[in-house]
Enzyme design. Structure first.
Site, PDB file in Angstrom:
ATOM      1  N   ASN A  85       0.863  -1.179   0.000  1.00 19.58           N
ATOM      2  CA  ASN A  85       0.000   0.000   0.000  1.00 19.58           C
ATOM      3  C   ASN A  85       0.900   1.230   0.000  1.00 19.58           C
ATOM      4  OD1 ASN A  85      -1.812   2.037   0.537  1.00 19.58           O
ATOM      5  ND2 ASN A  85      -2.288   1.359   2.634  1.00 19.58           N
ATOM      6  N   LYS A 119       0.120   4.317  -0.261  1.00 18.46           N
ATOM      7  CA  LYS A 119      -0.491   5.510   0.352  1.00 18.46           C
ATOM      8  C   LYS A 119      -0.253   6.733  -0.551  1.00 18.46           C
ATOM      9  CE  LYS A 119      -0.083   3.202   4.732  1.00 18.46           C
ATOM     10  NZ  LYS A 119       0.060   3.265   6.189  1.00 18.46           N
ATOM     11  N   HIS A 167      -9.402   1.241   5.129  1.00 17.12           N
ATOM     12  CA  HIS A 167      -8.114   1.425   5.798  1.00 17.12           C
ATOM     13  C   HIS A 167      -8.286   2.391   6.976  1.00 17.12           C
ATOM     14  CE1 HIS A 167      -3.982   2.587   6.582  1.00 17.12           C
ATOM     15  NE2 HIS A 167      -3.633   1.460   5.980  1.00 17.12           N
ATOM     16  N   GLU A 203      -6.572   4.773   8.020  1.00 17.75           N
ATOM     17  CA  GLU A 203      -6.339   6.195   7.716  1.00 17.75           C
ATOM     18  C   GLU A 203      -7.568   6.821   7.064  1.00 17.75           C
ATOM     19  OE1 GLU A 203      -2.698   5.551   5.579  1.00 17.75           O
ATOM     20  OE2 GLU A 203      -1.735   4.958   7.457  1.00 17.75           O
ATOM     21  N   GLU A 210      -5.267  -4.894  10.771  1.00 16.89           N
ATOM     22  CA  GLU A 210      -4.214  -3.892  10.954  1.00 16.89           C
ATOM     23  C   GLU A 210      -4.443  -3.148  12.263  1.00 16.89           C
ATOM     24  OE1 GLU A 210      -2.321  -2.773   6.959  1.00 16.89           O
ATOM     25  OE2 GLU A 210      -4.014  -1.430   7.265  1.00 16.89           O
ATOM     26  N   GLY A 249       2.731   2.353  10.748  1.00 18.90           N
ATOM     27  CA  GLY A 249       3.682   3.449  10.580  1.00 18.90           C
ATOM     28  C   GLY A 249       4.390   3.862  11.854  1.00 18.90           C
ATOM     29  N   SER A 300       3.651  -2.039  10.393  1.00 18.02           N
ATOM     30  CA  SER A 300       5.099  -2.134  10.567  1.00 18.02           C
ATOM     31  C   SER A 300       5.650  -3.525  10.256  1.00 18.02           C
ATOM     32  CB  SER A 300       5.502  -1.672  11.972  1.00 18.02           C
ATOM     33  OG  SER A 300       5.136  -0.310  12.158  1.00 18.02           O
TER      34      SER A 300
END
Ligand code: PGA
Length: 253
Positions: A9, A11, A97, A99, A169, A175, A215
């Site tokens: 991904n 992003k 996701h 985010e 996730e 991240g 991560s």
């Protein structure tokens, strides 16, 4: 046998030319690390999907988008439909996701609709769920993930849900450099599979690939992927360098 999957991904990273260079570097070396039964997927930003599709023609690497709108078409300025993504030649779309949930106010209702629209176009949703740090610390991660699945996935029929890829996730690991331990990943992946089994039966649950994201790096992928209910990874930061991404794909060997 369910598929093993490593999906990158990207992003909001890379210009079109940078993205195409990354694709060339992945294509040049993927055959050395891609085992049988392993799907390798890249998910660049919308603006380079079309060129990425052309660059990937004839390669084993598959293409995903990072999001789509829940409606098929219409007056939604700035949005992209699943139909448009399909026409470009992508096969997957990441949905829900964290985010998108956090910064773009995606709700369970819109995520549920997106999953359905993606399936209705014959594409595969990579459906993401997972708890935030406070929920993990309060021991609520199982209940959070269960609720997300009930509200966002369980409206699907058994035939539909079989076509979904799930990415667990934990938001606290995305991240941040913090990773769920292989045992923590296995524990919650097994829980997710159990919920699928309770709702749709063991055969359906056994057929669905559940990826870990957060991560995931070359130095931890192999151990995480070795767990029984972990079928691969959704990779953010480490997907931006061909060498790291391919080292993660090599984690299945
Ligand atoms: P990360 O991102 O690998 O950079 O933690 C994972 C993801 O958000 O899919």
């Amino acid at each position: 046998m369910r598929r093993k999957i490593v999906a990158g991904n990207w992003k909001m990273n890379k210009t079109v030319s940078e993205g195409l260079s990354l694709i060339e570097a992945i294509k040049a070396n993927v055959a050395k690390v891609q085992g049988a039964g392993v799907d390798v997927i890249v998910s660049p930003p919308y603006v380079m999907l079309s060129e990425a599709a052309k660059a990937l023609q004839g390669s084993s690497v598959k293409l995903s988008a990072q999001n789509c709108h829940q409606e098929e078409s219409g007056a939604y300025t700035g949005e992209i439909s699943a139909t448009m993504i399909k026409a470009i030649g992508a096969e997957y779309i990441i949905i829900g996701h964290s985010e998108r949930r956090q910064y773009f106010n995606e709700t369970s209702a819109s995520i549920a609709k997106k999953v359905s629209v993606v399936l209705s176009k014959g594409l595969t949703p990579i459906y993401c769920n997972g708890e935030v740090k406070e929920e993990r610390e309060a021991g609520k991660h199982f209940e959070v993930v269960q609720r997300q699945m009930e509200q966002e996935l369980f409206h699907l029929s058994a035939e539909e849900v079989k076509k979904v890829v799930i990415a667990y996730e934990p938001v606290w690991a995305i991240g941040t450099g913090l990773t769920a331990s292989p045992d923590q990943a296995q524990e919650i992946h097994a829980f997710i599979r159990k919920q699928l089994s309770n709702k749709y039966g063991a055969d359906v649950a056994e057929s669905i690939s559940i990826l870990y994201g957060g991560s995931c790096k070359p130095d931890n992928a192999k151990e995480i992927f070795s767990k029984k209910d972990v079928d691969g990874g959704l990779i953010g930061g480490a997907a931006l360098k061909a060498e790291d991404f391919l080292a993660i794909v090599n984690g299945f060997n």
